[in-house]
Design a protein around this motif. Structure first.
Motif, PDB file in Angstrom:
ATOM      1  N   GLU A 152       0.894  -1.264   0.045  1.00  0.00           N
ATOM      2  CA  GLU A 152      -0.053  -0.199  -0.034  1.00  0.00           C
ATOM      3  C   GLU A 152       0.792   1.296   0.019  1.00  0.00           C
ATOM      4  O   GLU A 152       2.043   1.184   0.442  1.00  0.00           O
ATOM      5  CB  GLU A 152      -0.816   0.059   1.347  1.00  0.00           C
ATOM      6  CG  GLU A 152      -2.090  -1.026   1.407  1.00  0.00           C
ATOM      7  CD  GLU A 152      -2.835  -0.761   2.261  1.00  0.00           C
ATOM      8  OE1 GLU A 152      -2.575  -0.101   3.399  1.00  0.00           O
ATOM      9  OE2 GLU A 152      -4.053  -1.227   2.439  1.00  0.00           O
ATOM     10  N   ARG A 153       0.514   2.266  -0.559  1.00  0.00           N
ATOM     11  CA  ARG A 153       0.913   3.654  -0.443  1.00  0.00           C
ATOM     12  C   ARG A 153      -0.228   4.523   0.171  1.00  0.00           C
ATOM     13  O   ARG A 153      -1.150   4.555  -0.344  1.00  0.00           O
ATOM     14  CB  ARG A 153       1.526   4.060  -1.924  1.00  0.00           C
ATOM     15  CG  ARG A 153       1.843   5.541  -1.994  1.00  0.00           C
ATOM     16  CD  ARG A 153       2.695   5.763  -3.174  1.00  0.00           C
ATOM     17  NE  ARG A 153       3.375   6.856  -3.350  1.00  0.00           N
ATOM     18  CZ  ARG A 153       2.921   8.180  -3.808  1.00  0.00           C
ATOM     19  NH1 ARG A 153       1.587   8.185  -4.178  1.00  0.00           N
ATOM     20  NH2 ARG A 153       3.404   9.528  -3.844  1.00  0.00           N
ATOM     21  N   ILE A 154      -0.049   5.187   1.285  1.00  0.00           N
ATOM     22  CA  ILE A 154      -1.064   6.050   1.633  1.00  0.00           C
ATOM     23  C   ILE A 154      -0.546   7.426   1.777  1.00  0.00           C
ATOM     24  O   ILE A 154       0.649   8.071   2.120  1.00  0.00           O
ATOM     25  CB  ILE A 154      -1.093   5.613   3.241  1.00  0.00           C
ATOM     26  CG1 ILE A 154      -1.487   4.011   3.328  1.00  0.00           C
ATOM     27  CG2 ILE A 154      -2.262   6.330   3.940  1.00  0.00           C
ATOM     28  CD1 ILE A 154      -1.327   3.540   4.675  1.00  0.00           C
ATOM     29  N   ARG A 155      -1.375   8.436   1.381  1.00  0.00           N
ATOM     30  CA  ARG A 155      -1.153   9.935   1.506  1.00  0.00           C
ATOM     31  C   ARG A 155      -2.437  10.660   2.005  1.00  0.00           C
ATOM     32  O   ARG A 155      -3.381  10.167   1.878  1.00  0.00           O
ATOM     33  CB  ARG A 155      -0.881  10.408  -0.089  1.00  0.00           C
ATOM     34  CG  ARG A 155       0.567   9.968  -0.842  1.00  0.00           C
ATOM     35  CD  ARG A 155       0.170  10.424  -2.274  1.00  0.00           C
ATOM     36  NE  ARG A 155      -0.761   9.739  -3.031  1.00  0.00           N
ATOM     37  CZ  ARG A 155      -1.211  10.239  -4.134  1.00  0.00           C
ATOM     38  NH1 ARG A 155      -0.709  11.304  -4.503  1.00  0.00           N
ATOM     39  NH2 ARG A 155      -2.268   9.720  -4.609  1.00  0.00           N
ATOM     40  N   ALA A 156      -2.208  11.542   2.796  1.00  0.00           N
ATOM     41  CA  ALA A 156      -3.278  12.616   3.070  1.00  0.00           C
ATOM     42  C   ALA A 156      -3.350  13.696   2.201  1.00  0.00           C
ATOM     43  O   ALA A 156      -2.209  14.526   1.840  1.00  0.00           O
ATOM     44  CB  ALA A 156      -2.802  13.029   4.604  1.00  0.00           C
ATOM     45  N   LEU A 157      -4.574  13.878   1.682  1.00  0.00           N
ATOM     46  CA  LEU A 157      -4.728  15.068   0.712  1.00  0.00           C
ATOM     47  C   LEU A 157      -5.966  15.521   1.269  1.00  0.00           C
ATOM     48  O   LEU A 157      -7.063  15.162   1.705  1.00  0.00           O
ATOM     49  CB  LEU A 157      -4.815  14.393  -0.654  1.00  0.00           C
ATOM     50  CG  LEU A 157      -3.403  13.742  -1.361  1.00  0.00           C
ATOM     51  CD1 LEU A 157      -4.058  13.080  -2.551  1.00  0.00           C
ATOM     52  CD2 LEU A 157      -2.526  14.609  -1.462  1.00  0.00           C
ATOM     53  N   PHE A 190      -7.644  10.305   3.550  1.00  0.00           N
ATOM     54  CA  PHE A 190      -6.425   9.641   3.318  1.00  0.00           C
ATOM     55  C   PHE A 190      -6.856   9.026   1.803  1.00  0.00           C
ATOM     56  O   PHE A 190      -7.794   8.393   1.624  1.00  0.00           O
ATOM     57  CB  PHE A 190      -6.231   8.354   4.256  1.00  0.00           C
ATOM     58  CG  PHE A 190      -6.189   9.103   5.654  1.00  0.00           C
ATOM     59  CD1 PHE A 190      -4.537   9.385   5.826  1.00  0.00           C
ATOM     60  CD2 PHE A 190      -6.723   8.995   6.605  1.00  0.00           C
ATOM     61  CE1 PHE A 190      -4.186   9.630   6.942  1.00  0.00           C
ATOM     62  CE2 PHE A 190      -5.964   9.506   7.921  1.00  0.00           C
ATOM     63  CZ  PHE A 190      -4.870   9.562   8.086  1.00  0.00           C
ATOM     64  N   VAL A 191      -5.906   8.742   0.965  1.00  0.00           N
ATOM     65  CA  VAL A 191      -5.739   7.875  -0.346  1.00  0.00           C
ATOM     66  C   VAL A 191      -4.992   6.896  -0.224  1.00  0.00           C
ATOM     67  O   VAL A 191      -3.708   7.044   0.059  1.00  0.00           O
ATOM     68  CB  VAL A 191      -5.276   9.206  -1.572  1.00  0.00           C
ATOM     69  CG1 VAL A 191      -5.316   8.261  -2.835  1.00  0.00           C
ATOM     70  CG2 VAL A 191      -6.372  10.333  -1.493  1.00  0.00           C
ATOM     71  N   ILE A 192      -5.745   5.826  -0.217  1.00  0.00           N
ATOM     72  CA  ILE A 192      -4.743   4.646  -0.223  1.00  0.00           C
ATOM     73  C   ILE A 192      -4.796   3.858  -1.572  1.00  0.00           C
ATOM     74  O   ILE A 192      -5.790   3.685  -2.158  1.00  0.00           O
ATOM     75  CB  ILE A 192      -5.476   3.590   0.852  1.00  0.00           C
ATOM     76  CG1 ILE A 192      -5.460   4.407   2.290  1.00  0.00           C
ATOM     77  CG2 ILE A 192      -4.574   2.313   1.134  1.00  0.00           C
ATOM     78  CD1 ILE A 192      -6.563   3.697   3.122  1.00  0.00           C
ATOM     79  N   GLU A 193      -3.610   3.685  -1.985  1.00  0.00           N
ATOM     80  CA  GLU A 193      -3.392   3.050  -3.277  1.00  0.00           C
ATOM     81  C   GLU A 193      -2.755   1.682  -3.012  1.00  0.00           C
ATOM     82  O   GLU A 193      -1.754   1.605  -2.193  1.00  0.00           O
ATOM     83  CB  GLU A 193      -2.715   3.916  -4.458  1.00  0.00           C
ATOM     84  CG  GLU A 193      -3.245   5.098  -4.815  1.00  0.00           C
ATOM     85  CD  GLU A 193      -2.508   5.926  -5.610  1.00  0.00           C
ATOM     86  OE1 GLU A 193      -1.215   5.366  -5.776  1.00  0.00           O
ATOM     87  OE2 GLU A 193      -2.809   6.854  -6.121  1.00  0.00           O
ATOM     88  N   GLN A 246      -7.822   1.925  -5.301  1.00  0.00           N
ATOM     89  CA  GLN A 246      -7.802   3.285  -4.849  1.00  0.00           C
ATOM     90  C   GLN A 246      -8.857   3.733  -3.995  1.00  0.00           C
ATOM     91  O   GLN A 246      -9.981   3.625  -4.450  1.00  0.00           O
ATOM     92  CB  GLN A 246      -7.544   4.379  -5.924  1.00  0.00           C
ATOM     93  CG  GLN A 246      -7.277   5.795  -5.260  1.00  0.00           C
ATOM     94  CD  GLN A 246      -7.679   6.849  -6.146  1.00  0.00           C
ATOM     95  OE1 GLN A 246      -8.637   7.231  -6.667  1.00  0.00           O
ATOM     96  NE2 GLN A 246      -6.509   7.433  -6.732  1.00  0.00           N
TER      97      GLN A 246
END
Length: 262
Positions: free
Chosen positions: A184-189, A208-211, A225
């Protein structure tokens, strides 16, 4: 202001009547934007400040309302905790917490997507099954979930009803495919305008955007996503003096998924 009735002849204390009515109003979502201050509640129920404080004390003890020094009270929403590093079913975790998991299926079709195909290690014109859902925990929206799978594996899913079931359950039942690992790759946007509308996010609430890529039998079979409300979601990990340990935390009143939204 229309005053709310309390029964001054009842054997039930006034603070308890007010507390029960506030609990009811919280459940209806009346205070999702802002929770009224003491002065407003005193006028609203036509009772003393001590009565209001006693009513709020119980709601705070339950964790239903939070109060921090210098900040107005606010409703505390159930928070999904995702332990890092494990495969989880969001469906099962929400249900286990006593809330109904419901999905609004926005898209379920067959298509080609060159960008996603590359994520899956496939030729760009490879047919893919695409599923997009608005995930709800109880009555409140939690996440917009978009997933792509190779049609050669997942085409039997095109007939599935995902309103109240897990993707991984249907994938295993209909195709015999079971995910065994992934990353997983997790970003806050900040959400897009459309995502904010779908998720009913309060203003200035991040997501949170989790890919993630899911692996079965040594090859990628899922690219996903998930855009999830930041005010209803948290990540959790365990560690000790001997090192860092990833795993599922003990059960609490919060929701407890464990690492991919099936």
């Amino acid at each position: 202001m229309t005053r709310r009735a309390v029964d001054r002849h009842s054997a039930v204390p006034l603070w308890s009547q007010v507390q029960e009515d506030l609990r009811r109003r919280v459940g209806l979502g009346e205070f999702d934007t802002v929770f009224p201050g003491e002065n407003t509640l005193v006028a609203d129920y036509d009772v003393s400040r001590n009565t209001i404080r006693e009513a709020l004390r119980g709601l705070r003890a339950e964790g239903l309302v939070t109060a921090e020094r210098g900040r107005a009270p606010r409703v505390r929403r159930a928070e999904v905790e995702q332990p890092l590093g494990t495969l989880y079913s969001l469906f099962a975790s929400v249900e286990a917490a006593g809330l109904t998991q419901r999905s609004e299926v926005r898209v379920l079709d067959l298509r080609a997507d060159g960008v996603v195909a590359v994520h899956l290690g496939l030729e760009e014109s490879t047919p893919l099954v695409h599923l997009e859902r608005l995930r709800r925990a109880g009555d409140a929206p939690l996440a917009v979930d978009r997933v792509w799978l190779p049609a050669s594996v997942a085409s039997p899913l095109l007939d599935a009803d995902f309103t109240h079931t897990s993707l991984y359950t249907e994938l295993a039942r209909r195709t015999g495919t079971r995910l065994e690992s992934g990353h997983e790759r997790i970003r806050a946007l900040m959400p897009t305008g459309r995502e904010q509308e779908l998720l009913e996010c309060p203003d200035r609430t991040a997501v949170f955007v989790i890919e993630r890529t899911g692996i079965a039998a040594g090859r990628p079979v899922e690219w996903r996503q998930t855009v999830v409300r930041g005010d209803r979601f948290a990540f959790e990990a365990q560690f000790s003096a001997r090192g860092f340990h990833l795993g599922i935390a003990p059960s609490t009143p919060s929701l407890h998924p464990a690492a991919t939204a099936s």
